[in-house]
Motif scaffolding. Structure first.
Motif, PDB file in Angstrom:
ATOM      1  N   ARG A   1      77.586  44.701 133.395  1.00 61.55           N
ATOM      2  CA  ARG A   1      78.397  45.882 133.675  1.00 61.55           C
ATOM      3  C   ARG A   1      79.867  45.534 133.922  1.00 61.55           C
ATOM      4  N   ASP A   2      80.115  44.353 134.526  1.00 59.16           N
ATOM      5  CA  ASP A   2      81.491  43.951 134.800  1.00 59.16           C
ATOM      6  C   ASP A   2      82.173  43.313 133.583  1.00 59.16           C
ATOM      7  N   GLY A   3      81.475  43.238 132.452  1.00 58.05           N
ATOM      8  CA  GLY A   3      82.051  42.709 131.228  1.00 58.05           C
ATOM      9  C   GLY A   3      81.778  41.238 130.998  1.00 58.05           C
ATOM     10  N   ASN A   4      81.243  40.539 131.979  1.00 55.52           N
ATOM     11  CA  ASN A   4      80.938  39.120 131.822  1.00 55.52           C
ATOM     12  C   ASN A   4      79.548  38.945 131.217  1.00 55.52           C
ATOM     13  N   PRO A   5      79.360  37.876 130.439  1.00 57.72           N
ATOM     14  CA  PRO A   5      78.008  37.625 129.918  1.00 57.72           C
ATOM     15  C   PRO A   5      77.120  37.047 131.011  1.00 57.72           C
ATOM     16  N   LEU A   6      75.826  37.324 130.924  1.00 53.23           N
ATOM     17  CA  LEU A   6      74.858  36.760 131.855  1.00 53.23           C
ATOM     18  C   LEU A   6      74.728  35.270 131.550  1.00 53.23           C
ATOM     19  N   GLN A   7      74.603  34.441 132.561  1.00 54.65           N
ATOM     20  CA  GLN A   7      74.576  32.992 132.385  1.00 54.65           C
ATOM     21  C   GLN A   7      73.187  32.442 132.067  1.00 54.65           C
ATOM     22  N   ALA A   8      72.210  33.300 131.880  1.00 55.86           N
ATOM     23  CA  ALA A   8      70.831  32.843 131.709  1.00 55.86           C
ATOM     24  C   ALA A   8      70.655  32.009 130.442  1.00 55.86           C
ATOM     25  N   LYS A   9      71.365  32.327 129.376  1.00 61.49           N
ATOM     26  CA  LYS A   9      71.228  31.559 128.136  1.00 61.49           C
ATOM     27  C   LYS A   9      71.672  30.115 128.353  1.00 61.49           C
TER      28      LYS A   9
ATOM     29  N   ALA B   1      69.997  33.018 136.949  1.00 65.63           N
ATOM     30  CA  ALA B   1      71.241  33.716 136.624  1.00 65.63           C
ATOM     31  C   ALA B   1      71.429  34.946 137.510  1.00 65.63           C
ATOM     32  N   ARG B   2      70.363  35.666 137.769  1.00 66.97           N
ATOM     33  CA  ARG B   2      70.459  36.842 138.641  1.00 66.97           C
ATOM     34  C   ARG B   2      70.782  36.425 140.076  1.00 66.97           C
ATOM     35  N   TRP B   3      70.223  35.305 140.524  1.00 67.93           N
ATOM     36  CA  TRP B   3      70.550  34.809 141.857  1.00 67.93           C
ATOM     37  C   TRP B   3      72.040  34.491 141.945  1.00 67.93           C
ATOM     38  N   ILE B   4      72.564  33.813 140.938  1.00 65.59           N
ATOM     39  CA  ILE B   4      73.996  33.491 140.909  1.00 65.59           C
ATOM     40  C   ILE B   4      74.819  34.770 140.904  1.00 65.59           C
ATOM     41  N   GLN B   5      74.382  35.757 140.129  1.00 71.12           N
ATOM     42  CA  GLN B   5      75.088  37.040 140.062  1.00 71.12           C
ATOM     43  C   GLN B   5      75.121  37.720 141.434  1.00 71.12           C
ATOM     44  N   CYS B   6      74.009  37.703 142.147  1.00 70.77           N
ATOM     45  CA  CYS B   6      73.973  38.305 143.489  1.00 70.77           C
ATOM     46  C   CYS B   6      74.881  37.542 144.450  1.00 70.77           C
ATOM     47  N   GLU B   7      74.916  36.224 144.344  1.00 76.24           N
ATOM     48  CA  GLU B   7      75.800  35.436 145.199  1.00 76.24           C
ATOM     49  C   GLU B   7      77.264  35.750 144.904  1.00 76.24           C
ATOM     50  N   GLU B   8      77.589  35.933 143.627  1.00 78.17           N
ATOM     51  CA  GLU B   8      78.963  36.297 143.261  1.00 78.17           C
ATOM     52  C   GLU B   8      79.340  37.653 143.851  1.00 78.17           C
ATOM     53  N   MET B   9      78.408  38.607 143.796  1.00 78.50           N
ATOM     54  CA  MET B   9      78.683  39.937 144.340  1.00 78.50           C
ATOM     55  C   MET B   9      78.832  39.886 145.862  1.00 78.50           C
ATOM     56  N   THR B  10      78.026  39.065 146.521  1.00 79.23           N
ATOM     57  CA  THR B  10      78.147  38.915 147.964  1.00 79.23           C
ATOM     58  C   THR B  10      79.505  38.318 148.313  1.00 79.23           C
ATOM     59  N   SER B  11      79.945  37.329 147.531  1.00 81.33           N
ATOM     60  CA  SER B  11      81.263  36.731 147.771  1.00 81.33           C
ATOM     61  C   SER B  11      82.381  37.738 147.538  1.00 81.33           C
ATOM     62  N   LYS B  12      82.217  38.570 146.517  1.00 85.67           N
ATOM     63  CA  LYS B  12      83.257  39.537 146.158  1.00 85.67           C
ATOM     64  C   LYS B  12      83.318  40.707 147.142  1.00 85.67           C
TER      65      LYS B  12
END
Length: 183
Positions: A64-72, A104-115
């Protein structure tokens, strides 16, 4: 007095993953196979030069924020590590995908918590509440750990080489998280 039935209702019985883990094949070989039993290895030949199974597109879909998911990227790093230790053919690509997605979802949640911080507003009362990303992130982290343990157990049971030398994809997760925060 009622008799014991065939365990209808999901109570009791053995649980998946419960009990003592099998000893690593490498350790059994190093110890000279003290039990004397034939060593069990999955009979899946490791084909030299085998191509990595193509990961599904949803592993790199735009968020949603325009970044690709890092799972690949996590999928590819994990598969390359499995290939290096000689177990790429023994681990299901679906298991690797689930691990990569959870990580990747865990990293995404950590990024959102930081933001956004550790607190949020309640939608009705506008009072501070803990950020929902914290609990969601913990759930993804626990799921990623369980899936990694499953992958690593397959490696331990089937790898006769040194699988502990060099960094593993699990070790690289924190590095990936720290790199993501630098952006």
């Amino acid at each position: 007095m009622p008799t014991k039935s065939n365990n209808i209702g999901g109570r009791g019985g053995s649980r998946s993953g419960a009990g003592r883990k099998k000893t690593a094949l490498k350790d059994k070989i190093a110890a000279g196979n003290p039990g004397g039993r034939s060593l069990e290895v999955l009979d899946i030949p490791e084909i030299e030069g085998a191509e990595m199974p193509k990961p599904h597109d949803f592993l790199s879909s735009e968020q949603r924020d325009g970044n690709p998911l890092q799972a690949k990227d996590i999928y590819e790093e994990t598969w390359l590590w499995l290939k290096r230790v000689g177990c790429a053919a023994k681990v299901s690509p679906n298991l690797i995908e689930r691990y990569a997605m959870s990580s990747a979802r865990w990293i995404q949640c950590e990024e959102m918590t930081s933001k956004l911080g550790f607190l949020g507003k309640h939608p009705v009362s506008n009072k501070p509440i803990p950020s929902p990303f914290i609990n969601i992130g913990i759930q993804y982290m626990n799921q990623a750990i369980r899936l990694w343990n499953e992958i690593f157990q397959i490696v331990k049971e089937n790898c006769s080489t040194d699988y502990n030398s060099g960094p593993s994809p699990e070790d690289d997760l924190m590095e990936r998280l720290l790199r993501a925060r630098g952006n």
